[in-house]
Design a protein around this motif. Structure first.
Motif, PDB file in Angstrom:
ATOM      1  N   TYR A  58       0.868  -1.181   0.000  1.00 17.62           N
ATOM      2  CA  TYR A  58       0.000   0.000   0.000  1.00 17.62           C
ATOM      3  C   TYR A  58       0.899   1.223   0.000  1.00 17.62           C
ATOM      4  O   TYR A  58       1.880   1.273   0.740  1.00 17.62           O
ATOM      5  N   GLN A  59       0.556   2.211  -0.854  1.00 19.32           N
ATOM      6  CA  GLN A  59       1.410   3.419  -0.935  1.00 19.32           C
ATOM      7  C   GLN A  59       0.547   4.666  -1.002  1.00 19.32           C
ATOM      8  O   GLN A  59      -0.323   4.773  -1.868  1.00 19.32           O
ATOM      9  N   GLU A  60       0.829   5.610  -0.141  1.00 21.54           N
ATOM     10  CA  GLU A  60       0.021   6.823  -0.066  1.00 21.54           C
ATOM     11  C   GLU A  60       0.034   7.644  -1.371  1.00 21.54           C
ATOM     12  O   GLU A  60      -1.021   8.104  -1.819  1.00 21.54           O
ATOM     13  N   LEU A  79      -2.524   6.364  -3.717  1.00 21.00           N
ATOM     14  CA  LEU A  79      -3.896   6.627  -3.272  1.00 21.00           C
ATOM     15  C   LEU A  79      -4.256   8.089  -3.474  1.00 21.00           C
ATOM     16  O   LEU A  79      -5.361   8.426  -3.898  1.00 21.00           O
ATOM     17  N   ASP A  80      -3.296   8.963  -3.188  1.00 23.67           N
ATOM     18  CA  ASP A  80      -3.509  10.397  -3.371  1.00 23.67           C
ATOM     19  C   ASP A  80      -3.849  10.673  -4.838  1.00 23.67           C
ATOM     20  O   ASP A  80      -4.810  11.391  -5.152  1.00 23.67           O
ATOM     21  N   ARG A  83      -7.359   9.280  -5.733  1.00 21.12           N
ATOM     22  CA  ARG A  83      -8.420  10.164  -5.219  1.00 21.12           C
ATOM     23  C   ARG A  83      -8.603  11.363  -6.143  1.00 21.12           C
ATOM     24  O   ARG A  83      -9.707  11.710  -6.533  1.00 21.12           O
TER      25      ARG A  83
END
Ligand code: PLP
Length: 400
Positions: free
Chosen positions: A81-83, A86-87, A90
């Motif tokens: 999982y990597q921010e 996801l950013d 979104r």
């Protein structure tokens, strides 16, 4: 040509596969809408690395995002999982009606993802053995074997056959041809709302709405290739928005990370049911570095309403080009396109005009030797549009 240029050219011919014919230029630096060659000569860029540099060369905010992420984390693979990913998801998903994102590295890969998902959705979710992808004559979807088959241009096949099965093309604008081509084997229709490589050819909204209605009626998927026409270039965030259609999936790449290799597919939640963990992947897809850069690009595009800017500047520029067409009706056949994705087609070929523009310090693309393809950075100043228009006026006026 200077010695410095000749040296680079000679070495490149020795070292690189001859897969491209190049412009007679060696570029070493870029800033905003400007490029400089190895001899220090300045150019105004109306090509943007083929619609890639949407926010201008070395955009300071994008550079800062790259530097910041480059000191934190580059790559760990898609096993984690990597921010930043996801950013980006979104932000990108906030621009459309889609619910799921898939990240990859190029436009062809983004289209491959769409094609594979369409086939898998039909088989696994719809329980139909439908795999055929129908695309349009004169389209361009990439150069991997699958996307080459979708592109359907014999001239690009030479030496590469056999191509994968399950692809066919119909003429754009011909709804009956599409109706006749759809069968129980059809999984999806794949199209560019504005065909880029064929010389900037926008498909009429009426036609696109009719294609969508047909896809719904026959229960097949509609995929829009937004690799070139997407990301604000046409004056909307996505080119499909002009017609009001709602494709099941879209592909994108080019200006997504302003020059860092990055591609993506957005799909509806329903279509995305076709994939499950392990269905499809790529090592570099959605890496932290590229994702952080792309997230910054999307943030800037939304914050600064770059789509509206492209619409306004595009209208201004197109009117100027149309004035030239009115002045030289015997030379200019058509000015077409939308936003800052414009084409100027000449009646007797455009190679000489293109060469003269290059000599005058303007870089643009030439499609099929007849159309100047104009894809400047979306942040270009109006003075630069004026300079191009004045130069083109002089060159066309002096041409035979
Ligand atoms: N789709 C379209 C509409 C394109 O214009 C291109 C490239 O020009 C592609 C797909 C392929 O993208 P890439 O070269 O990043 O694989």
């Amino acid at each position: 040509m200077s010695d410095a240029f000749e040296k680079i050219k000679r070495e490149e011919e020795e070292l690189l596969c001859r897969s491209y014919s190049r412009y007679p230029l060696a570029i070493v630096r870029g800033e905003g809408s400007r490029l400089w060659d190895v001899d220090g000569r300045e150019y105004i860029d109306f090509l943007s690395g083929i619609a890639v540099i949407g926010l201008g060369h070395c955009n300071p905010e994008v550079c800062a995002a790259l530097e910041k992420q480059s000191r934190k984390l580059w790559h760990v693979s898609n096993l984690f999982y990597q921010e930043p990913q996801l950013d980006l998801a979104r932000k990108l998903l906030s621009t459309s009606h889609h619910g799921k994102a898939f990240f990859c590295n190029s436009g062809a890969e983004a289209n491959e993802a769409c094609i594979k998902l369409a086939r898998r959705y039909m088989r696994k979710v719809k329980k139909r053995d439908a795999y055929e992808i129908i695309s349009l004559d004169d389209c361009f979807h990439g150069r991997t074997l699958g996307t080459l088959a979708a592109t359907g241009r014999e001239s690009l096949y030479d030496g590469f056959t056999p191509l994968p099965e399950g692809f066919r093309q119909v003429p754009p604008g011909d709804l009956d041809a599409l109706k006749n081509a759809i069968s129980d084997k059809t999984a999806a229709v794949l199209l560019e709302c504005v065909q880029g490589e064929s010389g900037i050819v926008p498909l009429p909204g009426e036609y696109l709405r009719a294609v969508e209605a047909l896809c719904r009626e026959r229960d097949i998927l509609l995929i829009c290739d937004e690799v070139q026409c997407g990301m604000c270039r046409t004056g909307k965030f996505w080119a499909f928005e002009h017609s009001g259609i709602k494709p099941d999936a879209i592909s994108m790449a080019k200006s997504l990370a302003n020059g860092l290799p990055m591609g993506a597919m957005l799909a509806t939640d329903e279509m995305a049911r076709g994939f499950e963990a392990g269905s499809h992947a790529t090592t570099f897809g959605g890496g932290a570095l590229a994702s952080a850069v792309a997230a910054k690009v999307v943030e800037i595009m939304l914050r600064d309403d770059i789509a509206r800017r492209a619409a306004e500047y595009g209208t201004y520029f197109k009117e100027k080009l149309q004035c030239l067409q009115a002045r030289y009706p015997d030379k200019i056949r058509e000015v077409r396109g939308v936003g800052l994705m414009l084409g100027v087609e000449f009646k007797n070929g455009a190679r000489e005009i293109w060469e003269k523009l290059l000599e005058a310090g303007f870089i643009c693309n030439l499609s099929h030797n007849v159309t100047l393809r104009l894809l400047p950075p979306l942040t270009i100043a109006s003075e630069d549009l004026d300079k191009f228009h004045i130069a083109l006026d002089e060159i066309v006026g002096a041409s035979a």
